[in-house]
Design a protein around this motif. Structure first.
Motif, PDB file in Angstrom:
ATOM      1  N   UNK A  61      33.963  21.255  44.038  1.00  0.00           N
ATOM      2  CA  UNK A  61      34.341  20.218  45.001  1.00  0.00           C
ATOM      3  C   UNK A  61      35.568  19.463  44.523  1.00  0.00           C
ATOM      4  N   UNK A  62      35.549  19.009  43.278  1.00  0.00           N
ATOM      5  CA  UNK A  62      36.689  18.242  42.768  1.00  0.00           C
ATOM      6  C   UNK A  62      37.943  19.106  42.660  1.00  0.00           C
ATOM      7  N   UNK A  63      37.765  20.394  42.439  1.00  0.00           N
ATOM      8  CA  UNK A  63      38.921  21.285  42.408  1.00  0.00           C
ATOM      9  C   UNK A  63      39.531  21.431  43.798  1.00  0.00           C
ATOM     10  N   UNK A  64      38.675  21.550  44.809  1.00  0.00           N
ATOM     11  CA  UNK A  64      39.173  21.750  46.162  1.00  0.00           C
ATOM     12  C   UNK A  64      39.800  20.483  46.732  1.00  0.00           C
ATOM     13  N   UNK A  65      39.181  19.326  46.488  1.00  0.00           N
ATOM     14  CA  UNK A  65      39.676  18.101  47.111  1.00  0.00           C
ATOM     15  C   UNK A  65      41.002  17.656  46.520  1.00  0.00           C
ATOM     16  N   UNK A  66      41.331  18.140  45.336  1.00  0.00           N
ATOM     17  CA  UNK A  66      42.604  17.762  44.721  1.00  0.00           C
ATOM     18  C   UNK A  66      43.743  18.714  45.078  1.00  0.00           C
ATOM     19  N   UNK A  67      43.433  19.809  45.766  1.00  0.00           N
ATOM     20  CA  UNK A  67      44.483  20.759  46.129  1.00  0.00           C
ATOM     21  C   UNK A  67      45.268  20.231  47.330  1.00  0.00           C
TER      22      UNK A  67
END
Length: 474
Positions: A61-67
């Motif tokens: 989740x944190x990887x996706x939301x920061x993209x």
């Protein structure tokens, strides 16, 4: 038997020590059976009262939301003009909102589907994805293109009117008579004709973004909750009155049971004692309520002999509703005034909604993870985890397809947003949110203490007696 004990027991009664259930072996067996039952029931009690908290893909989740997301907008100038395309590229890059990447080319425009052609011409004309506009003013050219590509950036004052995105909307058309018994009530209207002529063309244009369901109703008594102020020509509504015009306490405006957001469109017929009714300091007889819908006021003629809304009145009412629907879902000025959304506007609307839903998805997923970490007693079941993972999958597809297909990218963004919202508002997570650990102790302590204390005391007493017997037998 001890003679003294025999003398102490009345005749006809047995010695309690001789009763079989008073024997030490039987008594201890009964006490032990209670404790064995309790110990065997503990795993079942623990399983039935424990909270199911499946692991969430927090790192993903944190990887996706920061993209970051980047949506390309390709512009082509048919005439080979490298200097103009370079200057236009710089001007547009500084004006378009974050998330859009404008690419200006010149020369052979080709036939790519998502390419927008900008040609020089004496006046501004939009046809499909082709814009004809004067090239003599770079600032004016930039302003025109930005207003078509990213209108939300140049019309912030209008954004408060736009309803929040939803894949499904319900449109509720209501004919409300303030008091039909006053003699000038409109008892019926040909709502299907009005929708077919004025509303359906706009719904067809917005079909790639939303699914619409339509309902209608007629009410014969819909009083206002404030007093109208008299004017020289009748009665007037101030701008303050417009904010409280909807009488939600007495008007039943929505009849269907659904979680879909509703956009209301009301044709209000004032009573004979309040006719004519107009908006003070306004030439219009209609107004928009931001993110809610719109209202149109219909003053019946002084000589009113029919109870059916006339064709002219029907056309004016639903033409107003069409404009209000356009402004409520999204609307911007366009060089092409056809009454409908142009292809440039529709593409800009799709991009705007795509960025909106992508941001909403990221914010929802981030908030969900924080909430799950803060509330240890919040259950996370398989359906919730599946929605979170499905939202992440759709978000990943959005990133991969953003540069290839605008319509497909929007479909992925809408899917990600809907799944994330469904997971966040899942009703299964609310059951134990307001039942913390302290409440469990308050419920279980009175229930089990009254039974466990005597068992504990009995077991302790028997253990003590058993130790004393062992000591005496040695």
């Amino acid at each position: 038997m001890d003679p003294q004990n025999d003398l102490a027991i009345p005749s006809g009664l047995r010695n309690p020590a001789d009763l079989f259930f008073q024997k030490e072996t039987i008594r201890r067996t009964i006490i032990a059976s209670y404790w064995i039952t309790i110990l065997l029931a503990l795993p079942l009690w623990w399983h039935t009262t424990s909270i199911e908290r499946l692991p969430l893909p927090e790192a993903r989740v944190y990887h996706q939301v920061d993209k970051p997301i980047s949506i390309p907008v390709r512009l082509c100038l048919p005439q080979s003009n490298t200097d103009l395309s370079s200057r236009l590229q710089g001007a547009l890059s500084a004006r378009v909102p974050k998330g859009l990447e404008v690419v200006v080319e010149s020369g052979n425009c080709g036939t790519e589907k998502d390419t927008y052609v900008v040609s020089p011409g004496p006046k501004k004309i939009v046809r499909g994805r082709h814009l004809t506009t004067p090239f003599d003013d770079l600032e004016g050219l930039t302003q025109t293109i930005v207003s078509l590509v990213a209108p939300s950036d140049v019309e912030q004052e209008k954004q408060t009117r736009v309803a929040q995105f939803a894949s499904r909307y319900r449109l509720a058309f209501s004919l409300l008579n303030e008091d039909a018994s006053s003699g000038n009530g409109v008892m019926s209207w040909d709502v299907q004709k009005g929708i077919h002529q004025q509303i359906q063309p706009l719904l067809d244009v917005l079909k790639p973004l939303h699914n619409f369901t339509i309902e209608s109703q007629v009410q014969f008594y819909a009083p206002l909750e404030f007093d109208l102020r008299p004017t020289d020509s009748g009665f007037g509504l101030s701008y303050e009155d417009l904010t409280v015009f909807i009488n939600s306490a007495e008007w039943t405006l929505s009849s269907s049971a659904s979680n879909d957001p509703v956009l209301h469109f009301i044709l209000f017929v004032p009573s004979a004692s309040h006719t004519p009714l107009r908006i003070i300091d306004s030439k219009s007889s209609a107004f928009i309520l931001p993110q809610w819908g719109g209202v149109s006021i219909y003053n019946t003629p002084s000589i009113w002999s029919t109870q059916q809304l006339s064709d002219r009145g029907l056309q004016r009412a639903f033409s107003t509703f069409s404009t209000q629907l356009s402004y409520t879902t999204w609307h911007s000025s366009s060089p092409e005034d056809t009454g409908l959304i142009s292809q440039w506007q529709l593409d800009a609307l799709i991009r705007r909604r795509m960025l909106e839903t992508a941001k909403g998805t990221r914010d929802t997923l981030r908030s969900f993870i924080k909430l799950a970490n803060q509330l240890e007693n919040m259950p996370v079941r398989e359906d919730v985890r599946n929605d979170i993972e499905g939202s992440l999958d759709a978000l990943e597809k959005l990133y991969n397809s953003a540069s290839t297909s605008l319509s497909q990218s929007f479909a992925y963004s809408a899917e990600a947003f809907n799944l994330a919202s469904r997971a966040f508002f899942n009703p299964g997570m609310l059951a134990l949110l307001y039942f913390p650990t302290e409440h469990k102790y308050a419920v279980y302590a009175p229930l089990f203490a009254s039974g466990l204390v005597p068992l504990f005391v009995s077991a302790l007493r028997e253990l003590k007696a058993w130790k004393q017997q062992r000591a005496q037998s040695r």
